[in-house]
Design a protein around this motif. Structure first.
Motif, PDB file in Angstrom:
ATOM      1  N   ARG A  14      11.265  10.071  -2.658  1.00 50.17           N
ATOM      2  CA  ARG A  14      10.200   9.303  -3.325  1.00 50.17           C
ATOM      3  C   ARG A  14       8.881  10.068  -3.284  1.00 50.17           C
ATOM      4  O   ARG A  14       8.201  10.207  -4.293  1.00 50.17           O
ATOM      5  CB  ARG A  14      10.012   7.944  -2.651  1.00 50.17           C
ATOM      6  CG  ARG A  14      11.099   6.944  -2.896  1.00 50.17           C
ATOM      7  CD  ARG A  14      10.894   5.683  -2.086  1.00 50.17           C
ATOM      8  NE  ARG A  14       9.684   4.967  -2.494  1.00 50.17           N
ATOM      9  CZ  ARG A  14       9.157   3.956  -1.801  1.00 50.17           C
ATOM     10  NH1 ARG A  14       9.725   3.555  -0.684  1.00 50.17           N
ATOM     11  NH2 ARG A  14       8.076   3.354  -2.235  1.00 50.17           N
ATOM     12  N   SER A  17       9.033  13.293  -5.410  1.00 51.41           N
ATOM     13  CA  SER A  17       9.025  12.974  -6.847  1.00 51.41           C
ATOM     14  C   SER A  17       7.615  12.670  -7.331  1.00 51.41           C
ATOM     15  O   SER A  17       7.182  13.165  -8.372  1.00 51.41           O
ATOM     16  CB  SER A  17       9.941  11.781  -7.139  1.00 51.41           C
ATOM     17  OG  SER A  17      11.275  12.113  -6.890  1.00 51.41           O
ATOM     18  N   VAL A  18       6.899  11.868  -6.577  1.00 50.97           N
ATOM     19  CA  VAL A  18       5.529  11.535  -6.951  1.00 50.97           C
ATOM     20  C   VAL A  18       4.657  12.788  -6.963  1.00 50.97           C
ATOM     21  O   VAL A  18       3.868  13.004  -7.888  1.00 50.97           O
ATOM     22  CB  VAL A  18       4.934  10.466  -6.006  1.00 50.97           C
ATOM     23  CG1 VAL A  18       3.435  10.358  -6.149  1.00 50.97           C
ATOM     24  CG2 VAL A  18       5.590   9.123  -6.262  1.00 50.97           C
ATOM     25  N   GLU A  99       3.389   3.470  -3.464  1.00 53.28           N
ATOM     26  CA  GLU A  99       3.808   2.497  -4.478  1.00 53.28           C
ATOM     27  C   GLU A  99       2.882   2.554  -5.702  1.00 53.28           C
ATOM     28  O   GLU A  99       3.351   2.489  -6.844  1.00 53.28           O
ATOM     29  CB  GLU A  99       3.835   1.093  -3.881  1.00 53.28           C
ATOM     30  CG  GLU A  99       4.965   0.916  -2.888  1.00 53.28           C
ATOM     31  CD  GLU A  99       4.902  -0.400  -2.133  1.00 53.28           C
ATOM     32  OE1 GLU A  99       4.076  -1.278  -2.490  1.00 53.28           O
ATOM     33  OE2 GLU A  99       5.695  -0.559  -1.183  1.00 53.28           O
ATOM     34  N   GLU A 102       3.807   5.666  -7.610  1.00 52.23           N
ATOM     35  CA  GLU A 102       5.111   5.488  -8.278  1.00 52.23           C
ATOM     36  C   GLU A 102       4.940   4.673  -9.549  1.00 52.23           C
ATOM     37  O   GLU A 102       5.579   4.969 -10.564  1.00 52.23           O
ATOM     38  CB  GLU A 102       6.107   4.817  -7.337  1.00 52.23           C
ATOM     39  CG  GLU A 102       6.634   5.740  -6.269  1.00 52.23           C
ATOM     40  CD  GLU A 102       7.556   5.046  -5.283  1.00 52.23           C
ATOM     41  OE1 GLU A 102       8.499   5.715  -4.815  1.00 52.23           O
ATOM     42  OE2 GLU A 102       7.331   3.861  -4.945  1.00 52.23           O
ATOM     43  N   THR A 105       3.591   6.907 -12.274  1.00 57.02           N
ATOM     44  CA  THR A 105       4.507   7.931 -12.778  1.00 57.02           C
ATOM     45  C   THR A 105       5.714   7.288 -13.408  1.00 57.02           C
ATOM     46  O   THR A 105       6.471   7.864 -14.098  1.00 57.02           O
ATOM     47  CB  THR A 105       4.960   8.894 -11.668  1.00 57.02           C
ATOM     48  OG1 THR A 105       5.591   8.169 -10.620  1.00 57.02           O
ATOM     49  CG2 THR A 105       3.786   9.673 -11.106  1.00 57.02           C
TER      50      THR A 105
END
Length: 105
Positions: A14, A17-18, A99, A102, A105
């Motif tokens: 996570r 990825s961000v 969060e 996320e 994105t």
């Protein structure tokens, strides 16, 4: 106490990825920064974190996705990556910043 291996891997995925996906210009504009003095590698603005009026005191390096506040060193407390920027502006913890990013994105 550490996370179980699978949860730890999911968490790292996570975060990674961000880090890859976030556009620092879009993020800064979303957080209320009015960009000035933009070049291909960086942009500058007044620091909304401390309500500064110096239009070049806040800098974001677009390639490294890092930021710095030259006036009040706002980055010292939360870190100079994009997570730290969200934490500083939104006055939140790391998980809330994750969060938030996320969602962007």
């Amino acid at each position: 106490m550490s996370l179980p291996k699978r949860n730890e891997d999911d968490f790292r995925l996570r975060v990674d990825s961000v880090k890859q996906l976030i556009d620092p210009v879009y993020l800064a504009e979303t957080l209320g920064f009015k960009l000035t003095n933009e070049t291909p590698k960086e942009f500058r603005a007044a620091c909304v974190i401390h309500g500064g009026d110096n239009t070049t005191a806040f800098r974001v390096n677009k390639d490294l996705k890092t930021w710095v506040c030259f006036t009040h060193k706002c980055h010292d407390e939360v870190g100079n990556d994009m997570f730290g920027l969200v934490r500083a502006v939104n006055k939140c913890g790391f998980m809330d910043a994750l969060e938030y990013l996320e969602e962007l994105t």
